[in-house]
Scaffold this active site. Structure first.
Site, mmCIF file in Angstrom:
data_model
loop_
_atom_site.group_PDB
_atom_site.id
_atom_site.type_symbol
_atom_site.label_atom_id
_atom_site.label_comp_id
_atom_site.label_asym_id
_atom_site.label_seq_id
_atom_site.Cartn_x
_atom_site.Cartn_y
_atom_site.Cartn_z
ATOM 1 N N ARG A 86 -4.203 -1.431 -0.217
ATOM 2 C CA ARG A 86 -5.355 -0.748 -1.219
ATOM 3 C C ARG A 86 -4.709 -1.322 -2.855
ATOM 4 O O ARG A 86 -3.784 -0.972 -3.111
ATOM 5 C CB ARG A 86 -5.186 0.660 -1.090
ATOM 6 C CG ARG A 86 -6.413 1.431 -1.646
ATOM 7 C CD ARG A 86 -6.245 2.559 -0.948
ATOM 8 N NE ARG A 86 -5.238 3.228 -1.337
ATOM 9 C CZ ARG A 86 -5.191 4.703 -1.797
ATOM 10 N NH1 ARG A 86 -6.426 5.362 -1.546
ATOM 11 N NH2 ARG A 86 -4.348 5.563 -2.260
ATOM 12 N N THR A 133 -8.151 -0.422 -8.024
ATOM 13 C CA THR A 133 -9.526 -0.308 -7.967
ATOM 14 C C THR A 133 -9.986 0.524 -6.410
ATOM 15 O O THR A 133 -10.893 0.947 -5.988
ATOM 16 C CB THR A 133 -10.275 -1.565 -7.606
ATOM 17 O OG1 THR A 133 -9.519 -2.349 -6.308
ATOM 18 C CG2 THR A 133 -10.252 -2.688 -8.659
ATOM 19 N N ASP A 138 2.996 8.536 0.184
ATOM 20 C CA ASP A 138 2.602 7.137 0.484
ATOM 21 C C ASP A 138 3.364 7.011 1.916
ATOM 22 O O ASP A 138 4.562 6.939 1.971
ATOM 23 C CB ASP A 138 3.042 6.282 -0.618
ATOM 24 C CG ASP A 138 2.713 4.995 -0.136
ATOM 25 O OD1 ASP A 138 2.051 4.164 -1.071
ATOM 26 O OD2 ASP A 138 3.214 4.427 0.826
ATOM 27 N N ASP A 166 5.661 3.865 2.103
ATOM 28 C CA ASP A 166 6.934 4.115 1.180
ATOM 29 C C ASP A 166 7.891 5.055 2.058
ATOM 30 O O ASP A 166 9.155 4.811 2.168
ATOM 31 C CB ASP A 166 6.596 4.839 -0.140
ATOM 32 C CG ASP A 166 6.005 3.565 -0.872
ATOM 33 O OD1 ASP A 166 6.080 2.447 -0.554
ATOM 34 O OD2 ASP A 166 5.678 3.994 -2.145
HETATM 35 C C1 PRP Z 1 -2.284 3.004 2.810
HETATM 36 C C2 PRP Z 1 -2.572 3.540 4.199
HETATM 37 C C3 PRP Z 1 -4.028 3.151 4.266
HETATM 38 C C4 PRP Z 1 -4.449 2.997 2.985
HETATM 39 C C5 PRP Z 1 -5.421 4.312 2.981
HETATM 40 O O1 PRP Z 1 -1.879 1.857 2.871
HETATM 41 O O2 PRP Z 1 -1.631 3.132 5.332
HETATM 42 O O3 PRP Z 1 -4.066 1.612 4.900
HETATM 43 O O4 PRP Z 1 -3.367 3.158 2.121
HETATM 44 O O5 PRP Z 1 -6.337 4.321 2.034
HETATM 45 P P1 PRP Z 1 -7.766 3.981 1.819
HETATM 46 O O6 PRP Z 1 -8.446 5.049 3.120
HETATM 47 O O7 PRP Z 1 -7.936 4.509 0.368
HETATM 48 O O8 PRP Z 1 -7.960 2.712 1.966
HETATM 49 P P2 PRP Z 1 -1.295 1.006 1.478
HETATM 50 O O9 PRP Z 1 -2.624 0.375 0.810
HETATM 51 O O10 PRP Z 1 -0.714 2.001 0.662
HETATM 52 O O11 PRP Z 1 -0.527 -0.114 2.111
HETATM 53 P P3 PRP Z 1 1.023 -0.150 2.903
HETATM 54 O O12 PRP Z 1 0.804 0.413 4.161
HETATM 55 O O13 PRP Z 1 1.371 -1.607 2.828
HETATM 56 O O14 PRP Z 1 2.019 0.986 1.876
HETATM 57 N N1 URA Z 2 -2.227 5.980 1.433
HETATM 58 C C1 URA Z 2 -1.232 6.602 1.621
HETATM 59 O O1 URA Z 2 -0.178 6.161 2.209
HETATM 60 N N2 URA Z 2 -1.259 8.043 1.310
HETATM 61 C C2 URA Z 2 -2.365 8.686 0.695
HETATM 62 O O2 URA Z 2 -2.369 9.918 0.286
HETATM 63 C C3 URA Z 2 -3.412 7.603 0.219
HETATM 64 C C4 URA Z 2 -3.337 6.557 0.868
#
Ligand code: PRP
Ligand code: URA
Length: 217
Positions: free
Chosen positions: A106, A110, A205, A208
Protein backbone atom coordinates in the site's frame (compact mmCIF):
# COMPACT_ATOMS: atom_id res chain seq x y z
CA UNK A 1 -23.93 -9.19 9.91
CA UNK A 2 -27.42 -8.13 8.88
CA UNK A 3 -26.28 -5.35 6.50
CA UNK A 4 -23.51 -7.43 4.96
CA UNK A 5 -24.63 -11.01 4.43
CA UNK A 6 -21.24 -11.80 2.82
CA UNK A 7 -19.34 -10.82 5.96
CA UNK A 8 -18.71 -13.59 8.49
CA UNK A 9 -17.18 -12.48 11.78
CA UNK A 10 -16.06 -15.36 13.97
CA UNK A 11 -17.86 -15.56 17.30
CA UNK A 12 -15.61 -18.25 18.73
CA UNK A 13 -14.28 -17.53 22.25
CA UNK A 14 -10.88 -18.98 21.36
CA UNK A 15 -10.63 -16.50 18.51
CA UNK A 16 -11.48 -13.58 20.80
CA UNK A 17 -8.90 -14.78 23.33
CA UNK A 18 -6.12 -15.03 20.74
CA UNK A 19 -7.04 -11.70 19.19
CA UNK A 20 -6.34 -9.94 22.48
CA UNK A 21 -2.79 -11.36 22.43
CA UNK A 22 -2.31 -10.30 18.83
CA UNK A 23 -3.52 -6.76 19.43
CA UNK A 24 -1.41 -6.20 22.57
CA UNK A 25 1.48 -3.89 21.72
CA UNK A 26 3.77 -5.89 24.03
CA UNK A 27 3.40 -9.09 21.99
CA UNK A 28 6.79 -9.81 20.41
CA UNK A 29 7.18 -10.98 16.77
CA UNK A 30 7.73 -14.65 17.71
CA UNK A 31 4.52 -14.84 19.71
CA UNK A 32 2.75 -12.65 17.16
CA UNK A 33 3.61 -15.06 14.33
CA UNK A 34 2.47 -18.00 16.45
CA UNK A 35 -0.92 -16.40 17.10
CA UNK A 36 -1.36 -15.35 13.45
CA UNK A 37 -0.91 -19.01 12.60
CA UNK A 38 -3.35 -20.22 15.26
CA UNK A 39 -6.00 -17.68 14.33
CA UNK A 40 -5.60 -18.52 10.65
CA UNK A 41 -6.25 -22.16 11.44
CA UNK A 42 -9.42 -21.34 13.35
CA UNK A 43 -10.67 -18.90 10.72
CA UNK A 44 -9.83 -21.26 7.90
CA UNK A 45 -11.72 -24.03 9.68
CA UNK A 46 -14.83 -21.82 9.74
CA UNK A 47 -14.38 -20.49 6.20
CA UNK A 48 -14.10 -24.00 4.78
CA UNK A 49 -17.24 -25.28 6.47
CA UNK A 50 -19.01 -25.38 3.09
CA UNK A 51 -16.15 -27.12 1.23
CA UNK A 52 -17.36 -30.06 -0.81
CA UNK A 53 -16.47 -33.67 -0.17
CA UNK A 54 -16.72 -36.82 -2.23
CA UNK A 55 -17.34 -40.43 -1.17
CA UNK A 56 -14.32 -42.54 -0.25
CA UNK A 57 -14.40 -46.21 0.56
CA UNK A 58 -11.98 -47.16 3.35
CA UNK A 59 -11.29 -50.07 5.61
CA UNK A 60 -11.07 -49.48 9.37
CA UNK A 61 -9.39 -52.12 11.55
CA UNK A 62 -12.93 -53.33 12.27
CA UNK A 63 -14.82 -53.18 8.95
CA UNK A 64 -15.15 -51.41 5.59
CA UNK A 65 -16.94 -48.06 5.61
CA UNK A 66 -18.11 -45.30 3.28
CA UNK A 67 -16.07 -42.24 4.30
CA UNK A 68 -15.49 -38.84 2.66
CA UNK A 69 -12.54 -36.90 1.31
CA UNK A 70 -12.24 -33.26 0.36
CA UNK A 71 -13.26 -32.67 -3.22
CA UNK A 72 -12.73 -28.93 -3.65
CA UNK A 73 -9.48 -27.99 -5.34
CA UNK A 74 -8.14 -24.94 -3.54
CA UNK A 75 -5.78 -22.11 -4.43
CA UNK A 76 -4.33 -20.13 -1.52
CA UNK A 77 -3.32 -16.58 -2.39
CA UNK A 78 -1.25 -14.98 0.38
CA UNK A 79 -0.81 -11.23 -0.08
CA UNK A 80 2.85 -10.41 0.58
CA UNK A 81 4.14 -9.75 3.02
CA UNK A 82 1.72 -10.06 5.86
CA UNK A 83 -0.36 -12.87 4.34
CA UNK A 84 2.67 -15.21 4.45
CA UNK A 85 2.06 -15.90 8.13
CA UNK A 86 -1.34 -17.43 7.31
CA UNK A 87 -0.13 -19.98 4.74
CA UNK A 88 1.18 -22.82 6.92
CA UNK A 89 -2.01 -23.09 8.94
CA UNK A 90 -4.11 -23.23 5.79
CA UNK A 91 -1.85 -25.90 4.32
CA UNK A 92 -2.29 -27.96 7.46
CA UNK A 93 -6.05 -27.76 6.93
CA UNK A 94 -5.92 -28.29 3.18
CA UNK A 95 -2.67 -30.14 2.38
CA UNK A 96 -3.38 -30.43 -1.33
CA UNK A 97 -3.96 -26.70 -1.87
CA UNK A 98 -1.74 -24.78 -4.29
CA UNK A 99 -0.07 -21.57 -3.07
CA UNK A 100 0.03 -18.59 -5.44
CA UNK A 101 1.96 -15.63 -4.04
CA UNK A 102 0.78 -12.14 -4.85
CA UNK A 103 2.86 -9.12 -3.86
CA UNK A 104 0.95 -5.92 -3.13
CA UNK A 105 1.97 -3.03 -0.94
CA UNK A 106 0.00 0.00 0.00
CA UNK A 107 1.53 3.31 -1.06
CA UNK A 108 1.84 5.15 2.26
CA UNK A 109 0.82 8.50 0.74
CA UNK A 110 -2.04 7.57 -1.57
CA UNK A 111 -3.04 4.32 0.24
CA UNK A 112 -3.41 2.80 -3.24
CA UNK A 113 -2.19 -0.80 -3.75
CA UNK A 114 0.90 -1.37 -5.90
CA UNK A 115 1.42 -4.83 -7.42
CA UNK A 116 5.07 -5.99 -7.44
CA UNK A 117 4.95 -9.79 -7.62
CA UNK A 118 2.57 -12.27 -9.19
CA UNK A 119 3.07 -16.04 -9.08
CA UNK A 120 -0.34 -17.11 -10.34
CA UNK A 121 0.07 -20.22 -12.51
CA UNK A 122 -0.52 -20.09 -16.25
CA UNK A 123 -3.20 -22.72 -15.92
CA UNK A 124 -4.87 -24.29 -12.97
CA UNK A 125 -8.20 -25.85 -12.18
CA UNK A 126 -9.49 -24.89 -8.78
CA UNK A 127 -12.94 -24.62 -7.26
CA UNK A 128 -12.07 -22.14 -4.55
CA UNK A 129 -9.56 -19.29 -4.23
CA UNK A 130 -8.77 -18.18 -0.68
CA UNK A 131 -7.07 -14.80 -0.40
CA UNK A 132 -5.01 -14.56 2.82
CA UNK A 133 -4.24 -11.18 4.36
CA UNK A 134 -4.38 -10.32 8.07
CA UNK A 135 -5.68 -6.77 7.48
CA UNK A 136 -8.60 -5.35 5.50
CA UNK A 137 -8.24 -1.57 5.90
CA UNK A 138 -9.35 0.63 2.98
CA UNK A 139 -10.05 -2.50 0.97
CA UNK A 140 -7.80 -1.32 -1.86
CA UNK A 141 -5.39 -4.27 -1.65
CA UNK A 142 -8.15 -6.85 -1.31
CA UNK A 143 -10.14 -5.40 -4.22
CA UNK A 144 -6.99 -5.34 -6.36
CA UNK A 145 -6.21 -8.97 -5.46
CA UNK A 146 -9.74 -10.07 -6.33
CA UNK A 147 -9.52 -8.17 -9.62
CA UNK A 148 -6.21 -9.90 -10.46
CA UNK A 149 -7.79 -13.29 -9.75
CA UNK A 150 -10.86 -12.58 -11.83
CA UNK A 151 -8.75 -11.31 -14.76
CA UNK A 152 -6.68 -14.49 -14.45
CA UNK A 153 -9.82 -16.64 -14.75
CA UNK A 154 -11.27 -17.15 -11.28
CA UNK A 155 -14.83 -16.55 -12.42
CA UNK A 156 -18.02 -18.48 -11.75
CA UNK A 157 -18.26 -21.35 -10.87
CA UNK A 158 -14.90 -20.72 -9.13
CA UNK A 159 -15.56 -19.13 -5.74
CA UNK A 160 -13.36 -16.50 -4.11
CA UNK A 161 -13.18 -15.97 -0.36
CA UNK A 162 -11.21 -13.42 1.59
CA UNK A 163 -9.67 -14.37 4.95
CA UNK A 164 -8.67 -11.49 7.21
CA UNK A 165 -7.83 -11.36 10.86
CA UNK A 166 -9.08 -7.79 11.37
CA UNK A 167 -11.38 -5.82 9.05
CA UNK A 168 -12.46 -2.19 9.06
CA UNK A 169 -15.99 -1.26 7.98
CA UNK A 170 -14.51 0.96 5.24
CA UNK A 171 -12.72 -2.02 3.71
CA UNK A 172 -15.69 -4.34 3.97
CA UNK A 173 -17.86 -1.73 2.21
CA UNK A 174 -15.27 -1.28 -0.54
CA UNK A 175 -14.85 -5.01 -1.23
CA UNK A 176 -18.56 -5.80 -1.11
CA UNK A 177 -19.48 -2.92 -3.42
CA UNK A 178 -16.81 -3.92 -5.98
CA UNK A 179 -17.19 -7.68 -5.56
CA UNK A 180 -20.58 -8.68 -4.13
CA UNK A 181 -19.86 -12.31 -5.06
CA UNK A 182 -16.95 -12.61 -2.60
CA UNK A 183 -17.38 -13.85 0.99
CA UNK A 184 -15.27 -12.23 3.71
CA UNK A 185 -14.30 -14.22 6.81
CA UNK A 186 -12.63 -12.34 9.65
CA UNK A 187 -11.86 -12.65 13.34
CA UNK A 188 -13.00 -9.11 14.17
CA UNK A 189 -14.74 -6.12 12.64
CA UNK A 190 -13.13 -3.04 14.15
CA UNK A 191 -14.39 0.54 14.55
CA UNK A 192 -12.86 2.61 11.75
CA UNK A 193 -9.66 3.81 10.05
CA UNK A 194 -7.50 6.63 11.35
CA UNK A 195 -6.21 9.46 9.13
CA UNK A 196 -3.25 7.32 8.05
CA UNK A 197 -5.46 4.43 6.98
CA UNK A 198 -4.67 2.25 10.02
CA UNK A 199 -7.40 0.22 11.63
CA UNK A 200 -8.61 1.39 15.06
CA UNK A 201 -8.15 -0.21 17.51
CA UNK A 202 -6.44 -2.75 15.20
CA UNK A 203 -3.02 -4.16 15.93
CA UNK A 204 -0.71 -1.74 14.11
CA UNK A 205 1.19 -2.89 11.02
CA UNK A 206 0.70 -6.63 10.57
CA UNK A 207 3.79 -7.04 8.37
CA UNK A 208 6.08 -5.12 10.71
CA UNK A 209 4.80 -6.96 13.76
CA UNK A 210 5.37 -10.38 12.18
CA UNK A 211 8.79 -9.65 10.76
CA UNK A 212 10.17 -7.23 13.35
CA UNK A 213 10.60 -4.32 10.92
CA UNK A 214 9.47 -0.70 11.13
CA UNK A 215 10.85 -0.07 14.62
CA UNK A 216 12.98 2.86 13.47
CA UNK A 217 10.45 4.53 11.19
C1 PRP B 1 -1.07 -4.25 4.63
C2 PRP B 1 -1.96 -5.46 4.77
C3 PRP B 1 -2.81 -5.40 3.54
C4 PRP B 1 -2.97 -3.91 3.33
C5 PRP B 1 -4.33 -3.51 3.81
O1 PRP B 1 -0.04 -4.52 3.77
O2 PRP B 1 -1.25 -6.65 4.92
O3 PRP B 1 -2.20 -6.01 2.41
O4 PRP B 1 -1.97 -3.26 4.12
O5 PRP B 1 -4.58 -2.18 3.54
P1 PRP B 1 -5.71 -1.71 2.53
O6 PRP B 1 -6.94 -2.49 2.84
O7 PRP B 1 -5.86 -0.24 2.85
O8 PRP B 1 -5.23 -1.92 1.13
P2 PRP B 1 1.14 -3.44 3.49
O9 PRP B 1 0.79 -2.60 2.30
O10 PRP B 1 1.44 -2.72 4.75
O11 PRP B 1 2.34 -4.34 3.02
P3 PRP B 1 3.21 -5.40 3.86
O12 PRP B 1 2.35 -6.60 4.08
O13 PRP B 1 4.34 -5.68 2.91
O14 PRP B 1 3.67 -4.78 5.14
N1 URA C 1 -2.22 -2.50 7.18
C1 URA C 1 -1.83 -2.92 8.41
O1 URA C 1 -0.90 -3.72 8.55
N2 URA C 1 -2.48 -2.41 9.48
C2 URA C 1 -3.50 -1.54 9.36
O2 URA C 1 -4.07 -1.14 10.40
C3 URA C 1 -3.88 -1.13 8.09
C4 URA C 1 -3.23 -1.63 7.00
Amino acid sequence: MADWPNLHVSQHPAVRHKLAILRDEHTEPKKFREVVRELSWLLGYEALADARTQPLQIQTPIEPMAAEELADRIGLIPILRAGLGMVDAMLELMPTAEVWHLGLFRDERTLQPVEYYNKLPDHSHVDLCLILDPMLATGGSASAAIEVLKQWGAVKPVRIKLLNLIAAPEGVREVISNHPDVDIHCAALDRQLNEKGYIMPGLGDAGDRQFGTGKNS
